[in-house]
Design a protein around this motif. Structure first.
Motif, short mmCIF file in Angstrom:
data_model
loop_
_atom_site.label_atom_id
_atom_site.label_comp_id
_atom_site.label_asym_id
_atom_site.label_seq_id
_atom_site.Cartn_x
_atom_site.Cartn_y
_atom_site.Cartn_z
N PRO A 163 0.80 -1.23 0.00
CA PRO A 163 0.00 0.00 0.00
C PRO A 163 0.83 1.28 0.00
N LEU A 164 2.04 1.23 0.53
CA LEU A 164 2.92 2.40 0.47
C LEU A 164 3.30 2.70 -0.98
N ALA A 165 3.61 1.66 -1.74
CA ALA A 165 3.93 1.86 -3.15
C ALA A 165 2.70 2.33 -3.93
N GLU A 166 1.54 1.78 -3.59
CA GLU A 166 0.31 2.22 -4.25
C GLU A 166 -0.01 3.67 -3.93
N ALA A 167 0.50 4.16 -2.79
CA ALA A 167 0.29 5.56 -2.40
C ALA A 167 1.34 6.48 -3.01
N GLY A 168 2.28 5.92 -3.79
CA GLY A 168 3.25 6.75 -4.50
C GLY A 168 4.66 6.74 -3.96
N HIS A 169 4.97 5.83 -3.01
CA HIS A 169 6.30 5.80 -2.39
C HIS A 169 7.06 4.53 -2.79
N THR A 170 8.25 4.70 -3.32
CA THR A 170 9.09 3.55 -3.63
C THR A 170 9.47 2.83 -2.34
N VAL A 171 9.36 1.51 -2.34
CA VAL A 171 9.68 0.70 -1.17
C VAL A 171 10.82 -0.25 -1.52
N VAL A 172 11.87 -0.24 -0.70
CA VAL A 172 13.02 -1.14 -0.87
C VAL A 172 13.10 -2.02 0.37
N ILE A 173 13.00 -3.33 0.18
CA ILE A 173 13.08 -4.29 1.29
C ILE A 173 14.42 -5.01 1.19
N ALA A 174 15.20 -4.97 2.25
CA ALA A 174 16.52 -5.59 2.22
C ALA A 174 16.42 -7.12 2.25
N GLN A 175 17.23 -7.77 1.43
CA GLN A 175 17.44 -9.23 1.52
C GLN A 175 18.71 -9.41 2.38
N GLN A 176 18.54 -9.82 3.61
CA GLN A 176 19.64 -9.85 4.56
C GLN A 176 20.43 -11.15 4.49
N PRO A 177 21.75 -11.09 4.56
CA PRO A 177 22.53 -12.33 4.66
C PRO A 177 22.14 -13.12 5.91
N LEU A 178 21.78 -14.38 5.73
CA LEU A 178 21.38 -15.27 6.82
C LEU A 178 20.17 -14.76 7.58
N GLY A 179 19.45 -13.79 7.01
CA GLY A 179 18.26 -13.27 7.65
C GLY A 179 18.52 -12.46 8.89
N ILE A 180 19.69 -11.87 9.03
CA ILE A 180 20.07 -11.10 10.21
C ILE A 180 20.34 -9.66 9.79
N ALA A 181 19.60 -8.73 10.37
CA ALA A 181 19.71 -7.33 9.95
C ALA A 181 21.10 -6.75 10.21
N PHE A 182 21.76 -7.21 11.26
CA PHE A 182 23.09 -6.69 11.56
C PHE A 182 24.11 -7.03 10.47
N LEU A 183 23.78 -8.00 9.62
CA LEU A 183 24.66 -8.37 8.50
C LEU A 183 24.30 -7.60 7.23
N ALA A 184 23.32 -6.70 7.33
CA ALA A 184 22.89 -5.93 6.16
C ALA A 184 22.94 -4.43 6.45
N THR A 185 23.90 -4.03 7.28
CA THR A 185 23.97 -2.62 7.67
C THR A 185 24.37 -1.70 6.52
N ASP A 313 -4.34 -4.64 7.54
CA ASP A 313 -4.97 -3.42 7.03
C ASP A 313 -4.67 -2.23 7.93
N GLN A 314 -4.75 -2.43 9.24
CA GLN A 314 -4.49 -1.33 10.17
C GLN A 314 -3.02 -0.91 10.15
N ILE A 315 -2.12 -1.90 10.08
CA ILE A 315 -0.69 -1.59 10.03
C ILE A 315 -0.35 -0.83 8.76
N SER A 316 -0.88 -1.28 7.63
CA SER A 316 -0.62 -0.61 6.35
C SER A 316 -1.17 0.81 6.35
N ALA A 317 -2.38 0.97 6.87
CA ALA A 317 -3.01 2.30 6.89
C ALA A 317 -2.21 3.27 7.74
N ALA A 318 -1.78 2.82 8.91
CA ALA A 318 -0.97 3.69 9.78
C ALA A 318 0.35 4.04 9.12
N SER A 319 0.95 3.10 8.41
CA SER A 319 2.21 3.34 7.72
C SER A 319 2.04 4.37 6.61
#
Length: 328
Positions: A163-185, A313-319
């Protein structure tokens, strides 16, 4: 007597203790079983995610196969420090195999998979390091960079963030090594470099991803290099690792679930002191930790009191409300 006439040397007698041989074989077999289990239960996530876990599984198979092959060959028993090394290697192998099992990703399920389809509103592209949801018409100057939660496949966030993209905002989601955010800093810096047209960024994340996003937002306030500033921090069931109340200038939206068993309401409430004054806190009544993406139930989570669709729906709307407000 010629070399051809000489008798063949007798095979080396196997003087290793039987318990050691069978322990090594059991550990190696367990390693192969864990790899098979991970591939059977999370194969889609392994194929579509960052290649680091696939490489990890491949190394595990090679290592276990080599150990099994060597265990079939006669060898003399080791003494002293070499025996201690043998024991240490077995312990290290057990730790490696346990980590292999723990790192198995939570696999994306519907409706996230359907949300990854391009149409007239949103163009979806994916690579080994990121998934992008871009408005088909080019969108506005505000983009969102998102860090998934620990071990959660990046595709699982497509439905809640689309819904953020549908509202006009580019969204980039990180593909993290081993699924750990600290490895995708470094992923946020890469996204900035790939999108020089962006005027302002919102950095967000779920759970552990939100912890890393908080640090990235804090560091992103300093954009002396000419890159687009971080205008917002979007937290999904998360909070910063430390106090950023005096350094973070970006607006903050914290969205949490009242039935979350991991990022509990008490932990989220305590994070108010670590965030700037004026930060907004939105609580989705009845939502749990796993409702911030689509990957099925998560161990240790609470019991939901609303449907996943309602919570999403509520999370997307608030975002959308939060990100829209930063461009006005």
């Amino acid at each position: 007597m010629t070399r051809a006439d000489r008798p063949a040397p007798e095979p080396l007698p196997d003087s290793r203790p039987a318990w050691h041989t069978w322990t090594v074989r059991a550990v190696a077999t367990a390693g192969l079983a864990v790899v098979a289990w991970a591939c059977l239960t999370a194969g889609e996530a392994v194929v579509h995610g960052h290649p680091a876990y696939a490489v990890w599984l491949g190394l595990t198979v090679l290592g276990c196969a080599l150990v099994l092959w060597r265990s079939l060959r006669p060898r003399r028993a080791h003494r002293g420090w070499r025996r201690a090394l043998d024991v240490a290697l077995v312990v290290g192998a057990v730790v490696w195999i346990a980590a292999t099992a723990w790192l198995r990703p939570f696999t994306a399920v519907e409706p996230a998979l359907a949300a990854l389809t391009s149409d007239g509103e949103v163009t979806v592209t994916a690579s080994a390091t990121r998934i992008e949801l871009a408005p088909a018409d080019g969108g506005d100057g505000t983009a969102v960079f998102f860090q998934p939660g620990a071990k959660v496949e990046a595709r699982a966030y497509a439905a809640v963030l689309r819904p953020l993209a549908e509202a006009g905002h580019t969204v980039v989601i990180a593909q993290q090594p081993l699924g750990i955010a600290f490895l995708a800093t470094g992923a946020f810096d890469d996204a900035r470099a790939q999108h020089p047209e962006v005027e302002r960024w919102v950095v967000g994340g779920h759970s552990l991803g939100g912890v890393v996003a908080s640090s990235e937002a804090d560091e992103g306030d300093n954009h002396a290099d000419g890159s687009a500033p971080v205008a917002g921090l979007l937290l999904y069931a998360s909070y910063p690792a430390g106090d950023v109340s005096g350094t973070l200038t970006a607006a903050v939206e914290s969205i949490s679930g009242s039935r979350d068993g991991l990022s509990t309401p008490a932990k989220v409430e305590a994070s108010r002191a670590d965030l700037p004054a004026g930060s907004t806190f939105t609580v989705v009544d009845g939502a749990v930790h796993a409702y911030f993406a689509d990957y099925g139930p998560q161990p240790g989570d609470g019991d939901p009191a609303i449907t996943h669709d309602d919570a999403r729906d509520q999370i997307s709307a608030a975002s959308v409300r939060f990100v829209d407000s930063l461009g006005s």
